[in-house]
Design an enzyme around this catalytic site. Structure first.
Site, PDB file in Angstrom:
ATOM      1  CB  SER A 367     134.118 205.354  89.520  1.00 28.56           C
ATOM      2  OG  SER A 367     134.059 203.970  89.243  1.00 28.56           O
ATOM      3  NE  ARG A 368     134.852 208.111  81.830  1.00 28.65           N
ATOM      4  CZ  ARG A 368     136.173 208.265  81.878  1.00 28.65           C
ATOM      5  NH1 ARG A 368     136.929 207.201  82.086  1.00 28.65           N
ATOM      6  NH2 ARG A 368     136.727 209.441  81.715  1.00 28.65           N
ATOM      7  CB  VAL A 369     132.706 200.557  85.769  1.00 30.87           C
ATOM      8  CG1 VAL A 369     132.163 199.154  85.993  1.00 30.87           C
ATOM      9  CG2 VAL A 369     133.092 200.747  84.313  1.00 30.87           C
TER      10      VAL A 369
END
Length: 505
Positions: A367-369
């Site tokens: 999950s990049r956020v």
């Protein structure tokens, strides 16, 4: 003669009154004719002034929208069955693009992409009709993704947290639990303020009905909209479904509320887009997909966003689903979607068939956020959980060859086995934030190391009752965000006593 004069005067007065009510003037109407029709696509001639994506009206109150503009004809996609239509039929332009009904009247309803009811509960009461294709919010109108989406799935909330306004892809082979993760996430919103929109694209009727019934039985259907375009529906409806779902959700986002859209799945949507492109003679590219397939999904998913406070502060979170073949993440459509989204939850078949459900592959998922949006107490409780679990998997693979390990490595294996057992979760049973933090705190403190792996499930099953009773003040502190170090130490000691009681049982 006076009577005749009076009658003429009366007729004249009525005629003048009628002329005042009836508008007089020239009314232009674009009319064309069907040149050919097959496989849900029609070629229309004579409509020189229509626009791209304009809605067309065909005989029998059927509709279509313009997909391609050629020099001597237009290609349109039918939104209804083509039975009874043929060459020479009259087609009328509407001057309007495809619009979708939006508003609170859709909550709890099952509709098709045009907003027509499918649940037999009467007509839809819409506040207004918005275009199905809308531009994504510009950068200046967006804000940082800073609020979490609690999925109730420990493996996701602890390791790959999601944020409101994020786009997280759920990807994996067939029948590995992709839809189960999405529906469990929607069920977990029964106690939150998120409004959910479930979009079924090209799915079997039985699969769609199963997902709808699960949400109705376990979730909050009164705050959910179901948009269904099944495998037997017209290809045009299937293509339109994700755009309609986003438009319905954007109504709530633009009012300062928070919405979640699940698209199940974009792989079938891509196949429909390829089918329509080939039927309308568009040049094929890689794997016969048209060159704009990346743009189609990019302009769709870019509509998910967290709006700035000036725009109301609402958010739209997207959970698109993609089915792979033989775990091939490097295929054309999967790589497109991975590059568009803000992370992916990858499901592995070997984990699924080993009984580890949800079968989330922690090595390929990311999950990049969401890590920045994770609840602070949950982030502290998760700690080094992902690193510990990854090290355990390496050690476990090493010990399969009969290698001996020292005490420190054996302790890591013991801890990893408990982590794996704790991450296994039944369907339709989302965890609350307090349950997740209590379970993770017990894992990190080594509380579960003292009990058998087989007893971890019993410990987890006992947590809700314990938090509602003896641990109620800890649950209240977690919900209020006030779990300080002293309370945490007390909670761990109480959890240790709970585990000891289960071990002795």
């Amino acid at each position: 003669m006076p009577a005749l004069s009076d009658a003429l005067a009366g007729w004249r007065a009525r005629a003048e009154a009628l002329v005042g009510r009836v508008p007089l003037g020239v009314e232009a109407e674009a009319i064309g004719r069907v040149r050919s029709i097959s496989d849900g696509v029609a070629m229309i001639e004579g409509l020189a002034s229509v626009r791209l994506n304009e809605l067309l009206r065909l005989p029998g109150e059927r509709m279509a929208y313009v997909l391609t503009l050629e020099t001597d004809h237009v290609g349109c996609v039918l939104l209804d069955a083509e039975e009874g239509l043929g060459a020479g039929d009259i087609v009328r332009g509407s001057g309007e693009v495809v619009r979708v009904p939006v508003g609170p009247g859709l909550l709890g309803r099952v509709v098709d992409p045009l907003g027509r009811p499918l649940d037999g509960r009467g007509p839809i009461v819409a506040e207004r009709h918005d275009p199905a294709e809308r531009p994504a919010p510009p950068i200046i109108e967006r804000d940082l993704v800073s609020q979490p989406v609690q999925t109730g799935i420990l493996a996701i909330d602890a390791l790959f947290a999601l944020g409101r306004g994020q786009r997280e892809l759920i990807i994996g082979d067939r029948a590995l639990g992709k839809t189960a993760i999405a529906t469990d996430t929607m069920i977990a919103q029964r106690d939150s303020d998120l409004i959910c929109v479930y979009v079924a694209v090209g799915q079997k009727s039985s699969s769609t009905a199963r997902a709808i019934e699960a949400i109705r039985a376990h979730g909050a259907p009164q705050r959910t909209v179901f948009v269904v375009a099944g495998a037997a529906d017209a290809p045009g409806l299937q293509w339109l479904a994700p755009f309609a779902g986003f438009t319905i959700a954007e109504y709530f986002r633009d009012r300062g509320q928070h919405a979640l859209v699940v698209v199940d799945d974009l792989g079938k949507h891509a196949a429909v887009h390829r089918e329509l492109a080939l039927l309308t003679r568009q040049p094929p590219g890689r794997e016969a997909y048209p060159g704009d397939i990346f743009y189609v999904h990019a302009r769709l998913l870019e509509r998910a966003a967290k709006l700035s406070a000036e725009k109301g502060g609402g958010s739209l979170t997207a959970l698109p689903i993609m089915e792979t073949e033989a775990g091939n993440l490097s295929a054309y459509i999967p790589t497109n979607l991975i590059s568009i989204t803000d992370g992916q939850i990858v499901l592995a078949s070997k984990l699924f068939y080993a009984g580890l459900k949800p079968a989330v592959d922690i090595g390929l998922s990311v999950s990049r956020v969401g890590g920045k949006t994770q609840n602070p107490l949950l982030r502290r409780a998760a700690g080094s959980l992902r690193l510990d679990y990854a090290q355990f998997l390496e050690l476990e693979a090493f010990t399969r060859f009969g290698a001996t390990v020292d005490a420190r490595a054996q302790a890591q294996i013991t801890r990893g086995q408990r982590i794996r057992a704790a991450l296994v979760q039944a369907q339709y049973a989302p965890l609350s934030l307090a349950e997740e933090i209590a379970l993770l705190s017990a894992l990190q403190a080594g509380v579960l190391d003292a009990i058998a792996v087989e007893r971890v499930a019993a410990f987890r099953a006992a947590l809700p009752g314990w938090l509602a009773g003896a641990g109620q003040r800890f649950a209240a502190a977690i919900d209020a965000g006030a779990l300080n170090d002293a309370l945490l130490a007390e909670m761990i000691a109480a959890l240790r006593a709970l585990a000891a009681g289960l071990a002795a049982a």
